[in-house]
Each structure stands twice: as C-alpha cells, then as structure tokens.
Write an enzyme that holds these catalytic residues in place. Sequence first.
Site, short mmCIF file in Angstrom:
data_model
loop_
_atom_site.label_atom_id
_atom_site.label_comp_id
_atom_site.label_asym_id
_atom_site.label_seq_id
_atom_site.Cartn_x
_atom_site.Cartn_y
_atom_site.Cartn_z
CG HIS A 60 -1.96 -1.02 1.23
ND1 HIS A 60 -3.13 -0.87 1.93
CD2 HIS A 60 -2.02 -2.23 0.63
CE1 HIS A 60 -3.89 -1.94 1.75
NE2 HIS A 60 -3.23 -2.78 0.96
CD GLU A 62 -2.32 4.19 2.81
OE1 GLU A 62 -1.93 3.51 1.82
OE2 GLU A 62 -3.49 4.19 3.20
CB CYS A 90 -6.93 -0.42 4.82
SG CYS A 90 -5.19 -0.91 4.84
CB CYS A 93 -2.58 1.96 5.98
SG CYS A 93 -2.03 1.01 4.53
#
Length: 159
Positions: A60, A62, A90, A93
């Site tokens: 991801h 992040e 999410c 993260c």
Amino acid sequence: MLPEWVYDDADRRHMAAALMEAKRAGNAGDVPVGAVVVVDGVIIARAGNRRQRDHDPAGHAEILALREAAERTGDWRLESATLYVTLEPCAMCVVACRQARLDLVIWGAADPVAGACSSVLDLADDPRLGPPLAQRGGLAAEDSQVLLQAFFAKSRQSS
C-alpha cells in the site's frame, strides 16, 4: 470528513503530490492511491500502491512511504511527520501510522469498503492501540474519487 476550507495551501500542495503518485500507480496497473510523508514542510518520502507490480499484499502507498521516510530519517519514529494519502487508510495502514508515531494523517476520499479512520472502523482513535492518531479527511476527496472510479470502470471494461 472536513470541508476543503479547513486546509491551507501547503496541505493542498502536498495532497497534489500524493495525487501524482496515485496517477503513477494507476498508470502502472495498481489501484491509484498515492502518499507522501512531509517533515517541516518538505516531502521526504513518496509512493503509490505497488501491490500488483511488486506482488506484495502490503504494498500500500502508505506503508511504502512510511518505510522510505523511516529509512531517510534513520528512525522508525516519525513523530514530527505528516502523511498525506489520497484514500482513507485501511486497518493495516492506520495501525502502521500509529506505530510510526505520526503527528498527523490527512487523507482524501473516504473508503466505504475498508476505511479505518471512521468509514468502516475507527482504529485511529481506538484507545486499546495506544495514543490516538490525529487524522483529518476530505482533502481533494473528489479528485481522489475520480481517479479511483476511472480506474475501476476501466478494469470492469477489460474484464
């Protein structure tokens, strides 16, 4: 989510940089989410989603931006940093942001499927996880949403 007027020009510039990362991710075949880490007004790390490209379930934007920022600063504690990300983080993260001790997370579009800053879960404030994560949502939300909608519309057409 907060109205656009809450954010200043620096916030808008940093989110624009995150949107550029999101566009790059989308052009590379990943879900168009981008993130930048800022310390003292300077972007020290940037990333877009790379789950597809790297075959990495944790790829991801992040997570990748936090890893780069920690490497650049030489410390996993990013206490003076702000993360700008185009989509509400999410659960994975949000917890990573809390672990990194970020000062603030500013996100764009809400994620009604997996958002963990209030849309589906609220892990940013959950006291069981330690000190709360300061976060604000809604900056450039429409721009972020347009990127995501275009990406998924194109994906459905090619299926």
